[in-house]
Design a protein around this motif. Structure first.
Motif, short mmCIF file in Angstrom:
data_model
loop_
_atom_site.label_atom_id
_atom_site.label_comp_id
_atom_site.label_asym_id
_atom_site.label_seq_id
_atom_site.Cartn_x
_atom_site.Cartn_y
_atom_site.Cartn_z
N GLN A 68 -42.08 -39.62 -2.44
CA GLN A 68 -41.53 -40.30 -1.28
C GLN A 68 -41.40 -39.32 -0.12
O GLN A 68 -41.10 -38.14 -0.32
CB GLN A 68 -40.16 -40.92 -1.58
N ALA A 69 -41.63 -39.85 1.09
CA ALA A 69 -41.45 -39.05 2.29
C ALA A 69 -39.96 -39.01 2.65
O ALA A 69 -39.30 -40.05 2.64
CB ALA A 69 -42.26 -39.62 3.44
N ALA A 78 -45.64 -35.22 6.01
CA ALA A 78 -45.19 -36.31 5.14
C ALA A 78 -45.72 -37.61 5.75
O ALA A 78 -45.10 -38.19 6.64
CB ALA A 78 -43.67 -36.34 5.02
N VAL A 79 -46.88 -38.04 5.29
CA VAL A 79 -47.58 -39.19 5.87
C VAL A 79 -47.11 -40.47 5.17
O VAL A 79 -47.10 -40.54 3.93
CB VAL A 79 -49.10 -39.04 5.76
N VAL A 80 -46.71 -41.45 5.95
CA VAL A 80 -46.29 -42.75 5.43
C VAL A 80 -47.10 -43.83 6.15
O VAL A 80 -47.74 -43.59 7.17
CB VAL A 80 -44.78 -42.99 5.64
N GLN A 81 -47.04 -45.05 5.59
CA GLN A 81 -47.69 -46.20 6.20
C GLN A 81 -46.63 -47.01 6.94
O GLN A 81 -45.69 -47.52 6.33
CB GLN A 81 -48.37 -47.07 5.13
N VAL A 126 -44.50 -43.45 0.31
CA VAL A 126 -45.73 -42.82 0.84
C VAL A 126 -46.87 -43.84 0.79
O VAL A 126 -47.04 -44.53 -0.20
CB VAL A 126 -46.09 -41.58 0.03
N ASP A 130 -47.36 -39.50 10.41
CA ASP A 130 -46.81 -38.27 9.86
C ASP A 130 -45.37 -38.11 10.35
O ASP A 130 -45.11 -38.04 11.56
CB ASP A 130 -47.65 -37.07 10.29
N VAL A 152 -42.17 -34.15 1.33
CA VAL A 152 -42.51 -35.17 0.33
C VAL A 152 -41.87 -34.75 -0.98
O VAL A 152 -42.17 -33.68 -1.51
CB VAL A 152 -44.03 -35.33 0.16
N THR A 157 -35.48 -41.94 3.17
CA THR A 157 -36.59 -41.89 2.21
C THR A 157 -37.49 -43.11 2.46
O THR A 157 -37.01 -44.23 2.54
CB THR A 157 -36.10 -41.89 0.76
N THR A 201 -38.56 -32.41 7.24
CA THR A 201 -39.37 -33.46 6.62
C THR A 201 -40.13 -32.86 5.46
O THR A 201 -40.55 -31.70 5.51
CB THR A 201 -40.36 -34.08 7.63
N PRO A 259 -51.22 -45.00 9.15
CA PRO A 259 -50.70 -43.70 8.69
C PRO A 259 -49.94 -42.99 9.81
O PRO A 259 -50.43 -42.82 10.93
CB PRO A 259 -51.97 -42.93 8.31
#
Length: 414
Positions: A340-341, A299-302, A414, A269, A336, A411, A334, A267
């Motif tokens: 999508q982030a 906006a947390v993504v992997q 998430v 941000d 969401v 983009t 930034t 994760p």
């Protein structure tokens, strides 16, 4: 007299053929077509036998019902007749009335028997249809299960896990041949990617070492206070050139590594990543008189934090460097949106024609120039950004901003 040497013998022919050997009786091979033909043909045959058996039993029952006596003779001397099935038959009827009543009763019982046979046959057909669909669904799932296994392996390979193999067992049919071919392709791809990674590692070491040595020697000579001014100026020029070469090497290596999917994800941000990028470029922006603004919402993504930070850093650096001095601004946001982030970097700057947008993402390309030639970078920033974004399963789009400058929109899932 000297004898002439015998000509060299031809090398023996190989006793094996590397190609797949054809079976002696190819028409006996348990192919998918033959298996499906036997399976569904057998299902139709069984369903037909069951349906005929049920119709036979129902017809026999209907015939038994129709064979019940229509009337009983109570007194033969006076021809008194009674009937439980035909209320129209009663005592005192003439011969013609009696025959008409018998015909009407027979027709009525035939209609009742046919209606009963039709309704029960429809119910039996409905039950057989439900059983046939359920059995066909289960058998189709069993037949197509190898395709699901191939799909799951292909999806795992799409995530750069080239070590996965299908290793499908079972009859030697088309699906097994497809799986074996896919495994062979993965084996070759894994060898190719392993060789590429080994080459990148070796090239990284071979290219970095002489550049590091040159930088050290130049810094040592520049630290000498008795060195002539001309030599110091030349050393500074060579040091700047060496630093540019190091940036080019780092950019090329990062570009080569970021073309693949990210296997290990954590994760990250985007707000934190964008904030760190803004902090690193803040001094350069102040020196050029460029104001950096914008709100960074969580906006947390992997993904990989280092590579995602490279995205934000490259975009913000480009926005600052390709800007108008003393009155420019850069906006970094930034958020969401729609699941999508989103990272958006907007900036003022020179007017960018729409037809030049695609060229900006090509390596060593800049606006209105074929090759890089300024001190603003090595021309790999946006190429690296696009590769990293694709490796994370995202998308980047650039749009000319009205009045000059660009709007970069990244983009990521998430």
């Amino acid at each position: 007299m000297a004898t002439t040497p015998a000509p060299p013998q031809a090398p023996p022919k190989p006793t094996w053929d590397p190609r797949r050997s054809e079976p002696q009786f190819p028409w006996l091979r348990p192919t998918i077509r033959i298996r499906l033909t036997l399976l569904y043909g057998g299902m139709f045959l069984i369903a037909g036998i069951l349906l005929l058996s049920i119709i036979y039993l129902l017809a026999a029952q209907a015939i038994n019902t129709g064979n019940e006596p229509l009337f009983k003779i109570v007194d033969g001397r006076e021809l008194q007749v009674t009937s439980d099935n035909c209320p129209a038959i009663k005592a005192g009827l003439t011969i013609s009335q009696f025959n008409d009543a018998i015909s009407a009763c027979i027709d009525s019982q035939r209609r009742v028997a046919l209606d009963d046979l039709l309704s029960r046959s429809l119910l039996a057909l409905l039950g057989l249809a439900i059983i046939a669909f359920a059995f066909g669904y289960a058998m189709a799932g069993r037949v197509l299960s190898p395709l699901g296994r191939i799909t799951r392996t292909a999806r795992a390979v799409a995530g750069s896990d080239l070590s996965r193999r299908i290793e499908l067992d079972g009859p030697d049919d088309e699906l097994k041949e497809l799986a074996d071919t896919f495994d062979e392709m993965l084996e070759r791809l894994q060898r190719a990617f392993t060789a590429q990674q080994r080459f990148v590692g070796n090239a990284s070491h071979e290219l970095r070492t002489p550049l590091a040595i040159n930088r050290t020697l130049l810094e040592v000579h520049l630290s000498d206070p008795n060195a002539p001014v001309e030599l110091q100026q030349l050393g500074k020029t060579l040091l700047a050139t060496n630093e540019r070469s190091e940036q080019l090497v780092e950019g090329l290596l990062l570009l080569a590594r970021s073309d693949n999917q990210i296997v290990e994800r954590k994760p990250v941000d985007l707000a934190e990543v964008a904030g760190q990028a803004v902090d690193q470029v803040h001094a350069e922006a102040e020196a050029k008189g460029v104001v950096i603004r914008g709100e960074q919402k969580p906006a947390v993504v992997q993904g990989n934090g280092v590579l995602l930070e490279r995205i934000a850093l490259n975009l913000v650096q480009n926005a600052v460097r390709y800007n108008v001095p003393d009155s420019g601004w850069v906006e970094v946001t930034t958020d969401v949106q729609h699941g999508q982030a989103v990272l958006v970097v907007s900036n003022t700057g020179p007017v960018v024609p729409a037809y030049e947008i695609d060229n900006l993402f090509e390596p060593f390309r800049r606006l209105r120039t074929e090759r890089t030639g300024s001190d603003k970078g090595v021309g790999l920033g946006l190429s690296i950004v696009r590769s990293v974004v694709r490796a994370h399963g995202g998308h980047i789009a650039a749009q000319p901003r009205e009045g000059g400058g660009l709007v970069m929109r990244v983009t990521l899932p998430v």
